[in-house]
Write an enzyme that holds these catalytic residues in place. Structure first.
Site, PDB file in Angstrom:
ATOM      1  N   SER A 164       0.837  -1.210   0.000  1.00  0.00           N
ATOM      2  CA  SER A 164       0.000   0.000   0.000  1.00  0.00           C
ATOM      3  C   SER A 164       0.863   1.248   0.000  1.00  0.00           C
ATOM      4  O   SER A 164       2.009   1.220   0.459  1.00  0.00           O
ATOM      5  CB  SER A 164      -0.876   0.016   1.260  1.00  0.00           C
ATOM      6  OG  SER A 164      -1.544   1.247   1.392  1.00  0.00           O
ATOM      7  N   TYR A 168      -1.842  -1.166  10.670  1.00  0.00           N
ATOM      8  CA  TYR A 168      -1.998  -1.544   9.260  1.00  0.00           C
ATOM      9  C   TYR A 168      -0.813  -1.066   8.416  1.00  0.00           C
ATOM     10  O   TYR A 168      -0.204  -1.842   7.663  1.00  0.00           O
ATOM     11  CB  TYR A 168      -3.292  -0.935   8.731  1.00  0.00           C
ATOM     12  CG  TYR A 168      -3.513  -1.084   7.240  1.00  0.00           C
ATOM     13  CD1 TYR A 168      -4.103  -2.227   6.718  1.00  0.00           C
ATOM     14  CD2 TYR A 168      -3.143  -0.069   6.356  1.00  0.00           C
ATOM     15  CE1 TYR A 168      -4.316  -2.360   5.350  1.00  0.00           C
ATOM     16  CE2 TYR A 168      -3.353  -0.193   4.988  1.00  0.00           C
ATOM     17  CZ  TYR A 168      -3.940  -1.346   4.497  1.00  0.00           C
ATOM     18  OH  TYR A 168      -4.139  -1.468   3.137  1.00  0.00           O
TER      19      TYR A 168
HETATM   20  P1  NAD Z   1     -11.606  -5.993   0.425  1.00  0.00           P
HETATM   21  O1  NAD Z   1     -12.288  -5.871   1.729  1.00  0.00           O
HETATM   22  O2  NAD Z   1     -12.447  -6.169  -0.776  1.00  0.00           O
HETATM   23  O3  NAD Z   1     -10.566  -7.192   0.446  1.00  0.00           O
HETATM   24  C1  NAD Z   1      -9.890  -7.606   1.591  1.00  0.00           C
HETATM   25  C2  NAD Z   1     -10.115  -9.097   1.714  1.00  0.00           C
HETATM   26  O4  NAD Z   1      -9.250  -9.604   2.721  1.00  0.00           O
HETATM   27  C3  NAD Z   1     -11.528  -9.467   2.151  1.00  0.00           C
HETATM   28  O5  NAD Z   1     -12.383  -9.631   1.037  1.00  0.00           O
HETATM   29  C4  NAD Z   1     -11.301 -10.785   2.872  1.00  0.00           C
HETATM   30  O6  NAD Z   1     -11.622 -11.875   2.048  1.00  0.00           O
HETATM   31  C5  NAD Z   1      -9.800 -10.814   3.131  1.00  0.00           C
HETATM   32  N1  NAD Z   1      -9.524 -11.070   4.547  1.00  0.00           N
HETATM   33  C6  NAD Z   1      -9.479 -10.188   5.558  1.00  0.00           C
HETATM   34  N2  NAD Z   1      -9.226 -10.849   6.714  1.00  0.00           N
HETATM   35  C7  NAD Z   1      -9.125 -12.166   6.400  1.00  0.00           C
HETATM   36  C8  NAD Z   1      -8.869 -13.344   7.135  1.00  0.00           C
HETATM   37  N3  NAD Z   1      -8.657 -13.316   8.468  1.00  0.00           N
HETATM   38  N4  NAD Z   1      -8.846 -14.531   6.480  1.00  0.00           N
HETATM   39  C9  NAD Z   1      -9.067 -14.591   5.148  1.00  0.00           C
HETATM   40  N5  NAD Z   1      -9.291 -13.494   4.393  1.00  0.00           N
HETATM   41  C10 NAD Z   1      -9.318 -12.307   5.015  1.00  0.00           C
HETATM   42  O7  NAD Z   1     -10.669  -4.711   0.283  1.00  0.00           O
HETATM   43  P2  NAD Z   1      -9.502  -4.356  -0.759  1.00  0.00           P
HETATM   44  O8  NAD Z   1      -9.322  -2.888  -0.630  1.00  0.00           O
HETATM   45  O9  NAD Z   1      -9.733  -4.955  -2.072  1.00  0.00           O
HETATM   46  O10 NAD Z   1      -8.228  -5.020  -0.080  1.00  0.00           O
HETATM   47  C11 NAD Z   1      -7.359  -5.909  -0.742  1.00  0.00           C
HETATM   48  C12 NAD Z   1      -5.927  -5.595  -0.367  1.00  0.00           C
HETATM   49  O11 NAD Z   1      -5.597  -4.319  -0.881  1.00  0.00           O
HETATM   50  C13 NAD Z   1      -5.652  -5.544   1.130  1.00  0.00           C
HETATM   51  O12 NAD Z   1      -4.415  -6.153   1.403  1.00  0.00           O
HETATM   52  C14 NAD Z   1      -5.547  -4.059   1.388  1.00  0.00           C
HETATM   53  O13 NAD Z   1      -4.711  -3.791   2.489  1.00  0.00           O
HETATM   54  C15 NAD Z   1      -4.920  -3.588   0.101  1.00  0.00           C
HETATM   55  N6  NAD Z   1      -5.035  -2.156  -0.171  1.00  0.00           N
HETATM   56  C16 NAD Z   1      -6.246  -1.589  -0.395  1.00  0.00           C
HETATM   57  C17 NAD Z   1      -6.307  -0.235  -0.667  1.00  0.00           C
HETATM   58  C18 NAD Z   1      -7.612   0.451  -0.925  1.00  0.00           C
HETATM   59  O14 NAD Z   1      -7.634   1.681  -1.015  1.00  0.00           O
HETATM   60  N7  NAD Z   1      -8.707  -0.247  -1.062  1.00  0.00           N
HETATM   61  C19 NAD Z   1      -5.143   0.529  -0.729  1.00  0.00           C
HETATM   62  C20 NAD Z   1      -3.927  -0.086  -0.501  1.00  0.00           C
HETATM   63  C21 NAD Z   1      -3.877  -1.431  -0.248  1.00  0.00           C
END
Ligand code: NAD
Ligand code: MG
Length: 306
Positions: free
Chosen positions: A198, A211
């Site tokens: 991220s 985080y």
């Molecule tokens: P999202 O909520 O759609 O996806 C996160 C997923 O993590 C969930 O769908 C869930 O299936 C999984 N998860 C969480 N805890 C879990 C557990 N204990 N066991 C199994 N699965 C688990 O949100 P997203 O934004 O698509 O996130 C995906 C990745 O992108 C994450 O690593 C997040 O940190 C990263 N990220 C997101 C952003 C953003 O702005 N959305 C920015 C930077 C990084």
């Protein structure tokens, strides 16, 4: 009623277009979902590529395991991979079954195999079971995308509990260690590992101390493992998203009053849509990036990053 994306009038990602206006600058209403959030209840709905990602055969015959593949970024990557010709094993939490079924359906519509494997990545034993089940279901494994993550905003360190700290670390970085270790038994030369880090790895928000520090650890783990595995022909890279509109943001990932402004502080002036990340993962998974190793590809609407 589900708010699943039903807009089939979008241009695909290969059409020449202005990135500023490719998607509207959204002002999400204040909303709250229990952790983990569901894509089907997110307002407004996201573009995960169902109607917009056009494949060109870049991952033909590949076998990918993606964690957090039910929603948001992981779902967009799963759709992109399937459109490029890969079979996909999807991990997600049992509560996310409805979102996962939707993505499995889209993968199967591409004529590819979808292997759903629900389970909790904070469970040490499950992490290695997951890899075994994916390799068995797909008949091998040559792409691993460590994408699952948990993000809960907390105003001050005094309010950040040890329980939250530990759970965030178990989900975001310990699971990557365990899954990567288990995957090494299966990954042949030519395989790719891609970790989701991220912008928070370099520019931590004061409300995301736990985080953001896991995301810095993921960058470092990526570079160390890239050096260790390069001689074996396994490439390890990372993708660092900026602000993307996903369920993570409404299940306490952001303070509620910040939601309407989400992503507007980027040079491009809007939050990203999950499908805008898919090409970065496709590039790093595909043999075309054979000399790209230990890299973190920033996809963040122009926010300066190292
Ligand atoms: P999202 O909520 O759609 O996806 C996160 C997923 O993590 C969930 O769908 C869930 O299936 C999984 N998860 C969480 N805890 C879990 C557990 N204990 N066991 C199994 N699965 C688990 O949100 P997203 O934004 O698509 O996130 C995906 C990745 O992108 C994450 O690593 C997040 O940190 C990263 N990220 C997101 C952003 C953003 O702005 N959305 C920015 C930077 C990084
Ligand atoms: Mg989800």
């Amino acid at each position: 009623m589900s708010n699943q994306d039903s807009d089939n009038t979008r241009t695909d990602q290969l059409t020449f277009q202005n990135p500023v206006t490719r998607y509207p600058s959204i002002s999400p209403p204040k909303q709250d979902q229990p952790e983990p959030g569901l894509d089907r209840e997110l307002e407004p709905a996201t573009d995960r590529g169902q109607y917009s990602y056009r494949g060109t055969g870049r991952l033909e015959g590949r076998k990918a395991l993606i964690t957090g593949a039910d929603s948001g970024i992981g779902a967009a990557v799963a759709i992109g991979f399937a459109r490029e010709g890969a079979d996909v094993a999807l991990n997600y939490l049992p509560d996310e079954q409805a979102d996962a079924e939707e993505i499995c359906r889209i993968i199967e519509e591409c004529g590819r195999k979808a292997v759903p494997i629900p389970g909790d990545l904070t469970d040490v034993g499950f992490c290695s079971e997951l890899v075994g089940a994916a390799a068995e279901g797909l008949g091998g494994l040559d792409i691993l995308v460590n994408n699952a993550g948990r993000q809960i905003a907390v105003e001050s360190l005094q309010d950040l509990t040890e329980e939250q700290w530990t759970r965030t670390y178990e989900t975001n970085i310990r699971a990557i260690f365990l899954i990567t270790k288990a995957a090494l038994e299966h990954l042949p030369p030519g395989s790719a590992i891609i970790n989701t880090t991220s912008i928070q790895a370099y520019s931590p928000s004061p409300t995301l101390i736990d985080y953001a520090s896991t995301k810095a650890a993921i960058n470092n783990f990526t570079k160390g493992m890239a050096v260790q595995l390069a001689p074996k022909g396994i490439r390890v890279n990372a993708v660092a998203p900026g602000p993307f509109w996903t369920p993570l943001q409404v299940s306490d990932g952001q303070p509620k009053d910040k939601l309407p402004e989400f992503g507007k502080n980027t040079p491009i002036g809007r939050a990203g849509q999950p499908t805008e990340l898919a090409p970065a993962y496709v590039f790093l998974a595909s043999p075309e990036s054979s000399y790209v190793i230990g890299e973190t590809l920033n996809v963040n609407g122009g926010m300066p990053s190292p």
